[in-house]
Write a protein that holds these residues in place. Structure first.
Motif, PDB file in Angstrom:
ATOM      1  N   LEU A   1       0.819  -1.206   0.000  1.00 37.91           N
ATOM      2  CA  LEU A   1       0.000   0.000   0.000  1.00 37.91           C
ATOM      3  C   LEU A   1       0.856   1.260   0.000  1.00 37.91           C
ATOM      4  CD1 LEU A   1      -2.545  -1.026   2.799  1.00 37.91           C
ATOM      5  CD2 LEU A   1      -2.701  -1.481   0.326  1.00 37.91           C
ATOM      6  N   PHE A   2       0.486   2.205  -0.849  1.00 39.69           N
ATOM      7  CA  PHE A   2       0.973   3.580  -0.741  1.00 39.69           C
ATOM      8  C   PHE A   2      -0.083   4.326   0.082  1.00 39.69           C
ATOM      9  CE2 PHE A   2       2.965   3.457  -5.304  1.00 39.69           C
ATOM     10  CZ  PHE A   2       3.812   2.433  -4.915  1.00 39.69           C
ATOM     11  N   ILE A   3       0.305   4.937   1.170  1.00 34.15           N
ATOM     12  CA  ILE A   3      -0.646   5.627   2.045  1.00 34.15           C
ATOM     13  C   ILE A   3      -0.525   7.143   1.861  1.00 34.15           C
ATOM     14  CG2 ILE A   3      -1.349   6.060   4.430  1.00 34.15           C
ATOM     15  CD1 ILE A   3      -1.933   3.223   3.500  1.00 34.15           C
ATOM     16  N   ASP A   4      -1.641   7.794   1.596  1.00 27.25           N
ATOM     17  CA  ASP A   4      -1.673   9.248   1.442  1.00 27.25           C
ATOM     18  C   ASP A   4      -2.645   9.839   2.457  1.00 27.25           C
ATOM     19  OD1 ASP A   4      -1.608  11.866   0.669  1.00 27.25           O
ATOM     20  OD2 ASP A   4      -2.389  11.544  -1.350  1.00 27.25           O
ATOM     21  N   ALA A   5      -2.102  10.562   3.447  1.00 26.37           N
ATOM     22  CA  ALA A   5      -2.949  11.154   4.485  1.00 26.37           C
ATOM     23  C   ALA A   5      -3.424  12.554   4.125  1.00 26.37           C
ATOM     24  CB  ALA A   5      -2.188  11.204   5.816  1.00 26.37           C
ATOM     25  N   ASN A   6      -2.905  13.125   3.034  1.00 27.04           N
ATOM     26  CA  ASN A   6      -3.361  14.445   2.574  1.00 27.04           C
ATOM     27  C   ASN A   6      -3.418  15.481   3.698  1.00 27.04           C
ATOM     28  OD1 ASN A   6      -5.168  12.806   0.126  1.00 27.04           O
ATOM     29  ND2 ASN A   6      -3.924  14.586  -0.396  1.00 27.04           N
ATOM     30  N   GLN A   7      -2.361  15.529   4.517  1.00 27.98           N
ATOM     31  CA  GLN A   7      -2.233  16.496   5.616  1.00 27.98           C
ATOM     32  C   GLN A   7      -3.256  16.263   6.734  1.00 27.98           C
ATOM     33  OE1 GLN A   7      -1.068  20.679   4.120  1.00 27.98           O
ATOM     34  NE2 GLN A   7      -2.471  19.985   2.510  1.00 27.98           N
ATOM     35  N   GLY A   8      -3.850  15.067   6.779  1.00 30.70           N
ATOM     36  CA  GLY A   8      -4.988  14.837   7.665  1.00 30.70           C
ATOM     37  C   GLY A   8      -4.653  14.533   9.113  1.00 30.70           C
TER      38      GLY A   8
ATOM     39  N   GLU B   1       0.749  -3.320   8.484  1.00 28.77           N
ATOM     40  CA  GLU B   1      -0.322  -3.627   7.529  1.00 28.77           C
ATOM     41  C   GLU B   1       0.164  -3.646   6.077  1.00 28.77           C
ATOM     42  OE1 GLU B   1      -3.329  -4.581   8.051  1.00 28.77           O
ATOM     43  OE2 GLU B   1      -3.486  -4.289  10.218  1.00 28.77           O
ATOM     44  N   GLY B   2       1.470  -3.484   5.893  1.00 29.71           N
ATOM     45  CA  GLY B   2       2.021  -3.608   4.546  1.00 29.71           C
ATOM     46  C   GLY B   2       2.170  -2.303   3.792  1.00 29.71           C
ATOM     47  N   ALA B   3       2.203  -1.166   4.503  1.00 30.67           N
ATOM     48  CA  ALA B   3       2.415   0.117   3.841  1.00 30.67           C
ATOM     49  C   ALA B   3       3.870   0.246   3.396  1.00 30.67           C
ATOM     50  CB  ALA B   3       2.045   1.267   4.770  1.00 30.67           C
ATOM     51  N   VAL B   4       4.074   0.894   2.250  1.00 36.22           N
ATOM     52  CA  VAL B   4       5.412   1.112   1.691  1.00 36.22           C
ATOM     53  C   VAL B   4       5.960   2.465   2.137  1.00 36.22           C
ATOM     54  CG1 VAL B   4       6.741   1.326  -0.456  1.00 36.22           C
ATOM     55  CG2 VAL B   4       4.833  -0.301  -0.317  1.00 36.22           C
ATOM     56  N   PHE B   5       5.112   3.480   2.137  1.00 35.78           N
ATOM     57  CA  PHE B   5       5.497   4.826   2.568  1.00 35.78           C
ATOM     58  C   PHE B   5       4.246   5.578   2.984  1.00 35.78           C
ATOM     59  CE2 PHE B   5       5.026   5.216  -2.126  1.00 35.78           C
ATOM     60  CZ  PHE B   5       4.005   6.164  -2.167  1.00 35.78           C
ATOM     61  N   ILE B   6       4.456   6.757   3.574  1.00 34.41           N
ATOM     62  CA  ILE B   6       3.357   7.635   3.976  1.00 34.41           C
ATOM     63  C   ILE B   6       3.538   8.976   3.264  1.00 34.41           C
ATOM     64  CG2 ILE B   6       2.089   8.661   5.883  1.00 34.41           C
ATOM     65  CD1 ILE B   6       2.242   5.635   6.093  1.00 34.41           C
ATOM     66  N   GLU B   7       2.526   9.360   2.527  1.00 35.73           N
ATOM     67  CA  GLU B   7       2.580  10.626   1.789  1.00 35.73           C
ATOM     68  C   GLU B   7       1.894  11.729   2.595  1.00 35.73           C
ATOM     69  OE1 GLU B   7       1.134  12.308  -2.590  1.00 35.73           O
ATOM     70  OE2 GLU B   7       0.877  10.183  -2.077  1.00 35.73           O
ATOM     71  N   GLN B   8       2.597  12.828   2.758  1.00 34.28           N
ATOM     72  CA  GLN B   8       2.125  14.048   3.424  1.00 34.28           C
ATOM     73  C   GLN B   8       1.253  13.747   4.647  1.00 34.28           C
ATOM     74  OE1 GLN B   8       3.405  17.058   1.975  1.00 34.28           O
ATOM     75  NE2 GLN B   8       2.980  17.643   4.085  1.00 34.28           N
ATOM     76  N   PRO B   9       1.846  13.182   5.707  1.00 32.64           N
ATOM     77  CA  PRO B   9       1.040  12.809   6.871  1.00 32.64           C
ATOM     78  C   PRO B   9       0.456  14.001   7.630  1.00 32.64           C
ATOM     79  CG  PRO B   9       3.384  12.503   7.300  1.00 32.64           C
ATOM     80  CD  PRO B   9       3.258  12.788   5.836  1.00 32.64           C
TER      81      PRO B   9
ATOM     82  N   LEU C   1       8.670   9.026   4.605  1.00 35.19           N
ATOM     83  CA  LEU C   1       7.662  10.068   4.481  1.00 35.19           C
ATOM     84  C   LEU C   1       7.909  10.809   3.175  1.00 35.19           C
ATOM     85  CD1 LEU C   1       7.659  11.548   8.107  1.00 35.19           C
ATOM     86  CD2 LEU C   1       6.402   9.568   7.205  1.00 35.19           C
ATOM     87  N   ILE C   2       6.837  10.991   2.397  1.00 31.50           N
ATOM     88  CA  ILE C   2       6.939  11.607   1.075  1.00 31.50           C
ATOM     89  C   ILE C   2       6.209  12.946   1.077  1.00 31.50           C
ATOM     90  CG2 ILE C   2       6.555  11.295  -1.400  1.00 31.50           C
ATOM     91  CD1 ILE C   2       8.412   9.197  -0.075  1.00 31.50           C
ATOM     92  N   GLY C   3       6.890  14.003   0.694  1.00 30.69           N
ATOM     93  CA  GLY C   3       6.275  15.327   0.643  1.00 30.69           C
ATOM     94  C   GLY C   3       5.489  15.522  -0.637  1.00 30.69           C
TER      95      GLY C   3
END
Length: 346
Positions: A175-182, A199-207, A227-229
Motif C-alpha cells: 500500500l501507498f498511504i496518502d494522508a493528505n495532511q490529515g 499492515e504492509g504500507a510502503v510509505f506515507i505521503e504528506q502525513p 515520508l513523502i512530501g
C-alpha cells in the motif's frame, strides 16, 4: 510563430473522489493546442478547486501572455522563464504550455520524450488510487483494481482503521498511504505509521499539514516508514530543504509547472538521496502521457489520474496488467488526437 487554441473541459469521475479535505465528482480542465509550422502540440491544465486555479484564471493567463517574442518551441527555457515572470503561481496552466511545447519539440526532433530527456524506456508499475469511502465501497474498488501491483489508499479522515481493514479483507497488496495532511498530532501520526507498517504500507505521503515544519521534522526522525512530501513540495526550490522533513518527494506536473521543472526536481532529489514518487491529479491521458516519460527517474509511480474518469478525450500509452507501456510516438505519445471532436465545456 507559435499560435495557441484553448478548450475548457470538465473531466467527470467514475466515482465520488474523497480525500481528507473534501470530495468532488469532476475536475475543471483547460486543454490547449500549440501550433508551429506543420506541427501541433497538446497540453492540459488540471485544476482541482482546492488549489486555487480555474478555467477563468487559466484563460486569462493565456489571453494575456505574448508568444510573439519567441520564434520557435526550441526556445522552451526562455518561454518558461517568461511564463514565470508573467504572473506568480498559476502552475497548472504553465504546465499545460510546457507540456505542449515538449510535445512540439518531440515531434520536431522526431523522437519520444524519454529519448529527449536521455532516459531509458521502461515499463512503469503504477499504483491504483482508492479514495476515502465506506468499507463496502472500498472493498469493491480494491477488487476492481485487481490488475495493479500497488494500491494507493487515501487516509486522514476519521475512519482510517475501517478503510485499512476493508482493504485487507480482500487484498494483501503493498500500500501507498496518502494522508493528505490529515493527521495533526505528531505522536499519534508516529503510532499510526507503525501500525500501517505492520499492515504492509510502503510509505506515507504528506502525513501532516505542510506548514507544520517542527512536527514534520520530528516525525521524519521517528517514522519507521519513508515520508513523502506532496503538498509540502511544489517546485525546485522546495527540494533543497525537503530532507529536513521528508525522505522523498512527490513530483506532479500540475504543481511543478511542467516537465522542465519536474526533470530538474528529480535530478536534484537524486543528488540529495531523496526518494522520488511521480504523481498526478485527476487528468486526461495527455498530462499522464507526458509525465510517464520521466518514469525511469522515479522509485514509485502513481499515474492513474486518467483511469478513474468517464470522458477522457485522448488516447496514449497502454496500461496492461498494471504496467504503463510507453509507446514510441513522437512527443508525449498521444495516439491520433482529434482536437475538433473535443467538445468545449463552458
Amino acid at each position: 510563430m507559435i499560435s495557441i487554441e484553448i478548450k475548457p473541459y470538465l473531466l467527470h469521475k467514475k466515482h465520488v473522489f474523497r480525500i481528507a479535505v473534501g470530495a468532488r465528482t469532476n475536475t475543471p480542465i483547460l486543454l490547449i493546442k500549440l501550433k508551429y509550422d506543420c506541427f501541433e502540440g497538446y497540453g492540459e491544465a488540471s485544476m482541482p478547486p482546492l488549489y486555487g486555479e480555474s478555467i477563468v484564471s487559466a484563460t486569462h493567463f493565456i489571453n494575456t501572455f505574448d508568444f510573439s517574442p519567441f520564434s520557435s518551441p526550441l526556445e522552451i527555457r526562455a518561454i518558461n522563464n517568461a511564463l514565470n515572470l508573467h504572473a506568480e503561481g498559476n502552475p497548472a496552466i504553465k504546465a499545460a504550455i510546457d507540456i505542449a511545447l515538449h510535445d512540439l519539440i518531440g515531434k520536431m526532433k522526431n523522437m519520444p520524450l524519454y529519448e529527449y530527456f536521455n532516459l531509458p524506456k521502461k515499463e512503469l508499475k503504477t499504483s491504483k488510487t482508492i479514495g476515502i469511502d465506506s468499507a463496502e465501497i472500498i472493498r469493491q474498488r480494491v477488487l476492481e483494481a485487481a490488475e495493479f501491483h500497488f494500491l494507493k489508499i487515501k487516509l486522514g479522515g476519521d475512519n482510517d482503521a475501517e478503510i485499512i481493514n476493508a482493504v485487507r479483507s480482500v487484498s494483501d497488496k503493498p500500500l501507498f498511504i496518502d494522508a493528505n495532511q490529515g493527521w495533526t498530532n505528531k505522536e499519534e501520526a508516529r503510532d499510526k505509521i507503525e501500525w500501517l507498517k505492520q499492515e504492509g504500507a510502503v510509505f506515507i505521503e504528506q502525513p501532516m499539514p505542510k506548514m507544520a515544519f517542527n512536527d514534520m521534522e520530528w516525525l521524519a526522525a521517528h517514522s519507521t516508514l519513508p515520508l513523502i512530501g506532496d503538498e509540502g513540495i511544489q517546485k525546485l526550490e522546495d527540494v533543497k530543504t525537503a530532507s529536513n522533513f521528508y525522505h522523498g518527494i512527490n513530483i506532479k506536473l500540475m504543481k511543478s509547472a511542467g516537465l522542465q521543472e519536474a526533470f530538474a526536481m528529480a535530478n536534484l532529489a537524486k543528488s540529495l538521496n531523496l526518494k522520488i514518487m511521480l504523481g498526478c491529479m485527476s487528468e486526461t491521458s495527455c498530462a499522464i502521457a507526458a509525465a510517464s516519460h520521466l518514469g525511469a527517474m522515479a522509485d514509485w509511480i502513481d499515474l492513474d489520474g486518467n483511469l478513474g474518469v468517464t470522458n477522457d478525450p485522448f488516447q496514449a500509452h497502454q496500461i496492461i496488467n498494471g504496467h504503463i507501456h510507453l509507446n514510441d510516438t513522437n512527443g508525449i505519445g498521444l495516439i491520433n488526437p482529434d482536437w475538433n471532436k473535443i467538445e468545449n465545456y463552458e
